[in-house]
Design a protein around this motif. Structure first.
Motif, mmCIF file in Angstrom:
data_model
loop_
_atom_site.group_PDB
_atom_site.id
_atom_site.type_symbol
_atom_site.label_atom_id
_atom_site.label_comp_id
_atom_site.label_asym_id
_atom_site.label_seq_id
_atom_site.Cartn_x
_atom_site.Cartn_y
_atom_site.Cartn_z
ATOM 1 N N SER A 230 5.116 -7.911 -2.680
ATOM 2 C CA SER A 230 3.672 -7.760 -2.876
ATOM 3 C C SER A 230 3.205 -8.432 -4.155
ATOM 4 O O SER A 230 3.898 -8.401 -5.180
ATOM 5 C CB SER A 230 3.298 -6.265 -2.941
ATOM 6 O OG SER A 230 3.759 -5.563 -1.805
ATOM 7 N N PHE B 76 0.856 -1.194 0.000
ATOM 8 C CA PHE B 76 0.000 0.000 0.000
ATOM 9 C C PHE B 76 0.883 1.232 0.000
ATOM 10 O O PHE B 76 1.715 1.426 0.891
ATOM 11 C CB PHE B 76 -0.926 0.005 1.216
ATOM 12 C CG PHE B 76 -2.146 0.868 1.031
ATOM 13 C CD1 PHE B 76 -3.375 0.306 0.718
ATOM 14 C CD2 PHE B 76 -2.068 2.254 1.129
ATOM 15 C CE1 PHE B 76 -4.497 1.103 0.520
ATOM 16 C CE2 PHE B 76 -3.161 3.056 0.934
ATOM 17 C CZ PHE B 76 -4.391 2.488 0.633
ATOM 18 N N LEU C 214 0.193 1.506 11.476
ATOM 19 C CA LEU C 214 -0.071 0.286 10.710
ATOM 20 C C LEU C 214 0.890 -0.831 11.086
ATOM 21 O O LEU C 214 0.505 -2.006 11.170
ATOM 22 C CB LEU C 214 0.007 0.597 9.209
ATOM 23 C CG LEU C 214 -1.116 1.494 8.695
ATOM 24 C CD1 LEU C 214 -0.777 2.045 7.313
ATOM 25 C CD2 LEU C 214 -2.443 0.749 8.659
ATOM 26 N N GLY D 267 -5.940 6.794 2.695
ATOM 27 C CA GLY D 267 -5.176 5.563 2.636
ATOM 28 C C GLY D 267 -4.916 4.913 3.981
ATOM 29 O O GLY D 267 -4.856 3.680 4.082
ATOM 30 N N HIS D 268 -4.779 5.714 5.029
ATOM 31 C CA HIS D 268 -4.504 5.147 6.348
ATOM 32 C C HIS D 268 -5.631 4.204 6.774
ATOM 33 O O HIS D 268 -5.382 3.056 7.180
ATOM 34 C CB HIS D 268 -4.338 6.291 7.360
ATOM 35 C CG HIS D 268 -3.947 5.830 8.730
ATOM 36 N ND1 HIS D 268 -3.913 6.685 9.804
ATOM 37 C CD2 HIS D 268 -3.588 4.604 9.236
ATOM 38 C CE1 HIS D 268 -3.545 6.027 10.887
ATOM 39 N NE2 HIS D 268 -3.347 4.760 10.575
ATOM 40 N N LEU E 145 0.422 -7.127 4.876
ATOM 41 C CA LEU E 145 0.478 -5.766 4.344
ATOM 42 C C LEU E 145 1.872 -5.194 4.494
ATOM 43 O O LEU E 145 2.479 -5.271 5.564
ATOM 44 C CB LEU E 145 -0.522 -4.873 5.084
ATOM 45 C CG LEU E 145 -0.559 -3.404 4.653
ATOM 46 C CD1 LEU E 145 -1.139 -3.263 3.249
ATOM 47 C CD2 LEU E 145 -1.357 -2.565 5.651
ATOM 48 N N THR F 18 -0.450 6.425 2.559
ATOM 49 C CA THR F 18 -1.242 6.258 3.777
ATOM 50 C C THR F 18 -1.628 7.625 4.350
ATOM 51 O O THR F 18 -1.326 7.939 5.505
ATOM 52 C CB THR F 18 -0.473 5.421 4.819
ATOM 53 O OG1 THR F 18 0.825 6.011 5.024
ATOM 54 C CG2 THR F 18 -0.301 3.994 4.329
ATOM 55 N N ALA G 148 1.434 -4.614 10.115
ATOM 56 C CA ALA G 148 2.028 -4.385 8.791
ATOM 57 C C ALA G 148 3.550 -4.410 8.882
ATOM 58 O O ALA G 148 4.143 -4.291 9.957
ATOM 59 C CB ALA G 148 1.555 -3.049 8.230
ATOM 60 N N VAL H 75 3.913 -1.476 3.844
ATOM 61 C CA VAL H 75 3.719 -0.045 3.611
ATOM 62 C C VAL H 75 5.082 0.631 3.589
ATOM 63 O O VAL H 75 6.102 0.047 3.966
ATOM 64 C CB VAL H 75 2.838 0.592 4.703
ATOM 65 C CG1 VAL H 75 1.425 0.031 4.644
ATOM 66 C CG2 VAL H 75 3.430 0.375 6.089
ATOM 67 N N ALA I 201 -5.735 1.018 4.478
ATOM 68 C CA ALA I 201 -4.671 0.069 4.808
ATOM 69 C C ALA I 201 -4.935 -0.600 6.152
ATOM 70 O O ALA I 201 -4.668 -1.797 6.338
ATOM 71 C CB ALA I 201 -3.323 0.794 4.818
ATOM 72 N N LYS I 202 -5.480 0.146 7.098
ATOM 73 C CA LYS I 202 -5.823 -0.417 8.412
ATOM 74 C C LYS I 202 -6.793 -1.578 8.253
ATOM 75 O O LYS I 202 -6.642 -2.636 8.875
ATOM 76 C CB LYS I 202 -6.429 0.688 9.288
ATOM 77 C CG LYS I 202 -6.714 0.286 10.726
ATOM 78 C CD LYS I 202 -8.117 -0.231 10.977
ATOM 79 C CE LYS I 202 -9.185 0.815 10.765
ATOM 80 N NZ LYS I 202 -10.528 0.318 11.218
#
Length: 297
Positions: free
Chosen positions: A63, A10, A45, A17-18, A31, A13, A50, A33, A21-22
């Protein structure tokens, strides 16, 4: 590769985005980041499970699906270029930003040359819904890629519509934002005129709220205009102006006259030209700029 085995990267964030992604990491997906300007979301995260990558290329290497949630097409293009050295064949890059569809198609073609798939999955609603996992999402992708990414998108979106092929999600997002930002421009001008002719904002709201002209966007907009909540709708005036420029560019490419879209764009251009370009200048604050331009204190 099955959805359960997907490893998610991701990028971006920020306000939206935060929360997205959470939800991805809390709902069971591995995940990765990477930090940009603000480390706080990344640290949050990581605390939720993450992994932090040192670079975009490293994020890509770990990824199978990479989500981008960035400001616009220039940032997306730069991120794709930085990801490329680490992208393996069969990876999917999903752009959740509000982007220029012509750039989307160009990036998709470039990635296809190295065996990487691309989808556009822009979103609608606010950071509150991003955190709650109830965003709206409109997707441009082949049927096969949509089937692959849909379970991951469902971690942060309650409404997912497969619009069509690559680029169609971004086209629909621009149409969506034209409508919402058009509302903002209408509300701002109507509120200024209301005050100019002696009708207080509270009385204006009593007539509109609960009537046929009421809607969810009106309510978040009036969270600032009526209640003074500066964070009622955390979407910046700068991003709104950018999106309306993209709407005009899309219309220009389609050889279509856009008197309404141009008027909406100019409302935000007025705000940008008179001090509304800061990171805490949000769409409902447009009402202040329109009011001041018309001598309403």
């Amino acid at each position: 590769m099955t959805a359960a085995k997907e490893k998610i990267g991701f990028v971006g964030t920020g306000l939206m985005g935060h929360g997205m992604a959470k939800n991805i990491v809390e709902k069971g997906y591995p995940l990765t980041v990477t930090a940009h300007r603000n480390r706080a979301p990344v640290e949050d995260l990581v605390a939720r499970g993450a992994t932090e990558a040192a670079s975009l290329a490293d994020l890509a290497r770990g990824s199978s699906i990479v989500f981008l949630c960035l400001t616009g097409s220039p940032e997306v293009a730069a991120a794709v270029a930085a990801l490329k050295p680490g992208l393996a064949r069969g990876t999917v890059v999903v752009d959740c930003s509000t982007s220029d569809p012509t750039v989307t198609l160009r990036l998709a073609a470039e990635l296809a040359e190295i065996g990487v798939d691309f989808a556009d999955a822009p979103l609608s609603r606010t950071p509150k819904e991003a955190w709650e996992g109830t965003l709206d999402c409109m997707v441009g992708a082949t049927p096969e890629i949509f089937a692959r990414i849909q379970p991951v998108i469902a971690t942060w979106a309650a409404k997912i519509v497969h619009i069509g092929g690559i680029g169609d999600g971004h086209k629909m997002k621009l149409l969506n934002n034209f409508l919402s930002l058009g509302y903002a421009a209408l509300y701002s001008e109507a509120l200024a005129l209301s005050r100019k002719v002696g009708i207080p904002v509270a009385e204006f709201d009593k007539v509109i709220r609960g009537g046929r002209m009421d809607c969810g966007f009106y309510q978040t907009f009036m969270g600032y205009a009526l209640e003074g909540n500066r964070e009622a709708h955390r979407f910046t005036i700068g991003n709104a102006y950018k999106d309306m420029r993209y709407v005009e560019a899309m219309a220009n490419a389609a050889t279509m006259a856009t008197p309404m879209a141009s008027a909406v764009k100019n409302s935000f251009a007025l705000a940008m030209a008179t001090g509304g370009s800061g990171p805490a200048d949000f769409v409902p604050h447009l009402s202040d700029f329109v009011a001041r331009a018309n001598g309403v204190g």
